[in-house]
Design an enzyme around this catalytic site. Structure first.
Site, PDB file in Angstrom:
ATOM      1  N   PRO A 126      62.028  28.695  -0.430  1.00 57.41           N
ATOM      2  CA  PRO A 126      62.204  27.381   0.203  1.00 57.41           C
ATOM      3  C   PRO A 126      60.905  26.683   0.547  1.00 57.41           C
ATOM      4  O   PRO A 126      60.903  25.504   0.909  1.00 57.41           O
ATOM      5  CB  PRO A 126      62.992  27.727   1.478  1.00 57.41           C
ATOM      6  CG  PRO A 126      62.596  29.120   1.805  1.00 57.41           C
ATOM      7  CD  PRO A 126      62.369  29.806   0.478  1.00 57.41           C
ATOM      8  N   PHE A 127      59.771  27.394   0.415  1.00 52.79           N
ATOM      9  CA  PHE A 127      58.484  26.835   0.808  1.00 52.79           C
ATOM     10  C   PHE A 127      57.683  26.322  -0.387  1.00 52.79           C
ATOM     11  O   PHE A 127      56.668  25.646  -0.205  1.00 52.79           O
ATOM     12  CB  PHE A 127      57.649  27.889   1.543  1.00 52.79           C
ATOM     13  CG  PHE A 127      58.384  28.536   2.686  1.00 52.79           C
ATOM     14  CD1 PHE A 127      58.632  27.834   3.848  1.00 52.79           C
ATOM     15  CD2 PHE A 127      58.843  29.843   2.583  1.00 52.79           C
ATOM     16  CE1 PHE A 127      59.313  28.427   4.899  1.00 52.79           C
ATOM     17  CE2 PHE A 127      59.525  30.443   3.621  1.00 52.79           C
ATOM     18  CZ  PHE A 127      59.772  29.728   4.790  1.00 52.79           C
ATOM     19  N   THR A 157      63.451  33.614   0.362  1.00 50.14           N
ATOM     20  CA  THR A 157      62.255  34.337   0.798  1.00 50.14           C
ATOM     21  C   THR A 157      61.773  33.750   2.130  1.00 50.14           C
ATOM     22  O   THR A 157      61.833  32.539   2.352  1.00 50.14           O
ATOM     23  CB  THR A 157      61.129  34.230  -0.245  1.00 50.14           C
ATOM     24  OG1 THR A 157      60.816  32.841  -0.467  1.00 50.14           O
ATOM     25  CG2 THR A 157      61.566  34.857  -1.558  1.00 50.14           C
ATOM     26  N   ASP A 184      56.248  29.898 -10.458  1.00 45.15           N
ATOM     27  CA  ASP A 184      56.067  31.170 -11.152  1.00 45.15           C
ATOM     28  C   ASP A 184      55.788  32.336 -10.202  1.00 45.15           C
ATOM     29  O   ASP A 184      55.952  33.493 -10.571  1.00 45.15           O
ATOM     30  CB  ASP A 184      54.915  31.057 -12.157  1.00 45.15           C
ATOM     31  CG  ASP A 184      55.242  30.072 -13.274  1.00 45.15           C
ATOM     32  OD1 ASP A 184      56.283  30.241 -13.918  1.00 45.15           O
ATOM     33  OD2 ASP A 184      54.447  29.133 -13.494  1.00 45.15           O
ATOM     34  N   GLU A 189      56.335  38.188  -8.334  1.00 49.86           N
ATOM     35  CA  GLU A 189      56.668  39.137  -7.271  1.00 49.86           C
ATOM     36  C   GLU A 189      57.831  40.036  -7.690  1.00 49.86           C
ATOM     37  O   GLU A 189      57.824  41.251  -7.430  1.00 49.86           O
ATOM     38  CB  GLU A 189      57.029  38.395  -5.987  1.00 49.86           C
ATOM     39  CG  GLU A 189      55.846  37.796  -5.251  1.00 49.86           C
ATOM     40  CD  GLU A 189      56.219  37.316  -3.861  1.00 49.86           C
ATOM     41  OE1 GLU A 189      57.190  37.849  -3.286  1.00 49.86           O
ATOM     42  OE2 GLU A 189      55.542  36.413  -3.340  1.00 49.86           O
ATOM     43  N   GLY A 216      53.798  25.313  -9.860  1.00 51.81           N
ATOM     44  CA  GLY A 216      53.530  25.772 -11.212  1.00 51.81           C
ATOM     45  C   GLY A 216      54.806  26.306 -11.835  1.00 51.81           C
ATOM     46  O   GLY A 216      55.426  27.228 -11.316  1.00 51.81           O
ATOM     47  N   ARG A 288      46.537  15.871  -6.501  1.00 51.48           N
ATOM     48  CA  ARG A 288      45.414  16.679  -6.017  1.00 51.48           C
ATOM     49  C   ARG A 288      44.699  17.386  -7.163  1.00 51.48           C
ATOM     50  O   ARG A 288      43.469  17.527  -7.142  1.00 51.48           O
ATOM     51  CB  ARG A 288      45.902  17.711  -4.995  1.00 51.48           C
ATOM     52  CG  ARG A 288      46.772  18.822  -5.571  1.00 51.48           C
ATOM     53  CD  ARG A 288      47.244  19.769  -4.480  1.00 51.48           C
ATOM     54  NE  ARG A 288      48.194  20.744  -4.973  1.00 51.48           N
ATOM     55  CZ  ARG A 288      47.871  21.953  -5.421  1.00 51.48           C
ATOM     56  NH1 ARG A 288      46.596  22.327  -5.430  1.00 51.48           N
ATOM     57  NH2 ARG A 288      48.797  22.787  -5.855  1.00 51.48           N
ATOM     58  N   GLY A 457      48.578  32.143 -10.035  1.00 47.41           N
ATOM     59  CA  GLY A 457      48.567  31.291  -8.860  1.00 47.41           C
ATOM     60  C   GLY A 457      48.129  31.949  -7.570  1.00 47.41           C
ATOM     61  O   GLY A 457      48.066  31.293  -6.526  1.00 47.41           O
ATOM     62  N   GLU A 458      47.788  33.243  -7.614  1.00 47.21           N
ATOM     63  CA  GLU A 458      47.348  33.958  -6.418  1.00 47.21           C
ATOM     64  C   GLU A 458      45.933  34.482  -6.617  1.00 47.21           C
ATOM     65  O   GLU A 458      45.581  34.970  -7.695  1.00 47.21           O
ATOM     66  CB  GLU A 458      48.292  35.126  -6.106  1.00 47.21           C
ATOM     67  CG  GLU A 458      49.738  34.714  -5.833  1.00 47.21           C
ATOM     68  CD  GLU A 458      49.878  33.867  -4.590  1.00 47.21           C
ATOM     69  OE1 GLU A 458      49.058  34.034  -3.654  1.00 47.21           O
ATOM     70  OE2 GLU A 458      50.809  33.036  -4.535  1.00 47.21           O
TER      71      GLU A 458
END
Length: 497
Positions: A126-127, A157, A184, A189, A216, A288, A457-458
């Site tokens: 949801p975030f 989550t 993604d 995860e 993403g 951005r 992305g991490e």
């Protein structure tokens, strides 16, 4: 999945009313419903590629369909998913209830033979993105699942790595697949959660699905684009409902005993800097990335470093050969070596590909580098295509390296990312590899500053050690070699075709 070309089943034919008009209808063994009337010409509906489900009330059969919006009303040629799809019902009024029962049994039997998923575990972040995943589910995904009579358990989550915990502890027997409504990150995860299970070899066979609802959405875009489908939430949902599956390479990213499993990409240099450092401009929305890309090109950074790789056939001319002694100085044996020291082995059941890279023809490229980008699928986001030649399960990674490039040419390359044509530039090195090793160095001209290594992305390593006190430390160290190896077709993912 069932053989849909079977011809032993006779074609049903009958004079009926369809959508209120008299028509002569036929239902073939391949699940194609055809009908014609005096004024409208011949029309058809392919249950495999357009059907969701059906209802039967007395003599009336209502077929719930999801068809191309541009499909001609008088044509049987358009099965198109290349454009936008729309929901449409077709009502068959049969002469008798007995015929309605016979036709509905044939229709339902064909749909059941397709092997479509009946029970799904759906994980929503949801975030992610603009925090609209729950709204997307309620308005676009849930109605299609209901029309297809797909049962599901919904979980949201609540914190980072929650999806990994869910996948790690779920009861596999209850579900026919796991669907991520997110960007993604949740998919990655889930893959890591499944591979950290004791029964990882069974768990990783559970089909995975992804419906774009994040920043993403590279995997969803890659899957739909490969099938010639229009990129949309509804098309991604329908591809899961249809139940086709394809294998997917899984990449083991390792540094000594630390491992992380990836399905999308790893970046270092320009792209990683843009992806991660632009977070402070998130208030700008999607603009951005464009803004920070321009800023980073104007103030261009280069990084010292060194890469090594095992080239795929046809790419042996790239880089310089290195002697086997230097090549094998770090971690060329995976899985077997890791099993030797049980104290350092994590609870993860899967330890990476059970292969030795000893004896492989390793080659190398020295920095400085502007950007190094390693890809497992063609698209990194819905509008960024860094690896047009990437395949889902070819056992190779697509590597993009930029070393020297004028700023004006670099800006032009960034503008060509949307169609993948940028890689034809003489400033771009594009190759396929079986294994890849990155030794990142400091920024040119700034011996105390390093870069960012970003996977799916991490941030997994950071040279500047810039993070808030309440953040978790990075998974890996910046500087020591980070190795990537491919396990061909290890995972399974829902696909349109």
């Amino acid at each position: 999945m069932a053989d849909k070309t079977e011809t032993s089943v006779p074609t049903l034919t009958e004079r009926v009313r369809i959508d209120g008009a008299p028509a002569k209808a036929s239902l073939a063994a391949d699940g194609t419903l055809r009908w014609s009337s005096g004024e409208g010409g011949e029309r058809c509906l392919a249950l495999e590629s357009e059907g969701l489900g059906l209802d039967v009330v007395g003599r009336r059969i209502t077929i719930r369909a999801f068809v191309g919006a541009l499909k001609g009303l008088s044509s049987c040629g358009g099965r198109g998913g290349a454009g936008k799809r729309v929901r449409r019902d077709h009502v068959l009024e049969m002469p008798t209830e007995e015929l309605a029962s016979r036709w509905s049994e044939r229709l339902r039997g064909y749909i059941d033979s397709l092997g479509r998923p009946k029970r799904l575990l759906i994980i929503i972040n949801p975030f992610g993105g603009n925090k609209s995943a729950r709204k997307i589910f309620d308005t676009e995904i849930k109605p299609l699942l209901a029309d297809a009579e797909v049962l599901y358990t919904l979980k949201e989550t609540k914190y980072q790595l929650h999806a990994q915990e869910i996948a790690n502890t779920m009861d596999l027997i209850k579900y026919d697949g796991i669907v991520c409504v997110s960007g993604d990150g949740v998919l990655v995860e889930v893959v890591n959660g499944l591979l950290h299970r004791e029964d990882w070899d069974t768990a990783i066979q559970v089909p995975l699905g992804v419906i774009p609802a994040g920043t993403g959405n590279g995997m969803a875009k890659s899957l739909l684009d490969a099938a010639g489908e229009f990129y949309s939430v509804s098309n991604a949902t329908f591809s899961i409902i249809r139940g086709y599956r394809r294998t997917l390479d899984v990449v083991t990213i390792s540094q000594e005993k630390t491992k992380f499993f990836s399905v999308l990409m790893l970046t270092w240099g320009l792209v990683a800097d843009i992806d991660i450092e632009s977070e402070k401009y998130r208030w700008m929305g999607s603009a951005r990335l464009d803004f920070y890309s321009l800023l980073r090109i104007i103030n261009l950074r280069k990084y010292h470093g060194h890469v090594q790789f095992v080239p795929a056939p046809g790419y042996e001319a790239y880089g310089e050969p290195i002697n086997q002694t230097n090549c094998c100085s770090s971690n060329t044996m995976l899985h077997k070596d890791d099993q030797g020291d049980e104290a350092n082995v994590r609870t993860c059941g899967y330890q990476g590909p059970a292969i030795s890279l000893d004896g492989c023809d390793w080659r190398s490229i020295d920095g400085p580098f502007i950007s190094v980008w390693i890809n497992n699928v063609p698209w990194a986001a819905e509008d960024i295509m860094p690896a047009p030649n990437a395949k889902f399960s070819d056992g190779y990674l697509d590597v993009v390296i930029i070393k020297e490039c004028p700023k004006s040419a670099l800006l032009s390359l960034m503008l060509k990312m949307s169609d993948g044509s940028y890689w034809k530039s003489p400033h771009v090195v594009y190759l396929k590899v079986k294994a890849f090793r990155l030794e990142p160095g400091k920024r040119v001209g700034h011996p105390t500053k390093g870069g960012i290594i970003d996977s799916d992305g991490e941030v997994i390593a950071r040279g500047d050690d810039l993070h808030c006190e309440d953040q978790q430390p990075n998974l890996m160290a910046y500087g020591p070699p980070i190795q990537m190896t491919v396990d061909q077709g290890l995972a399974t993912i829902f696909s349109s075709r």
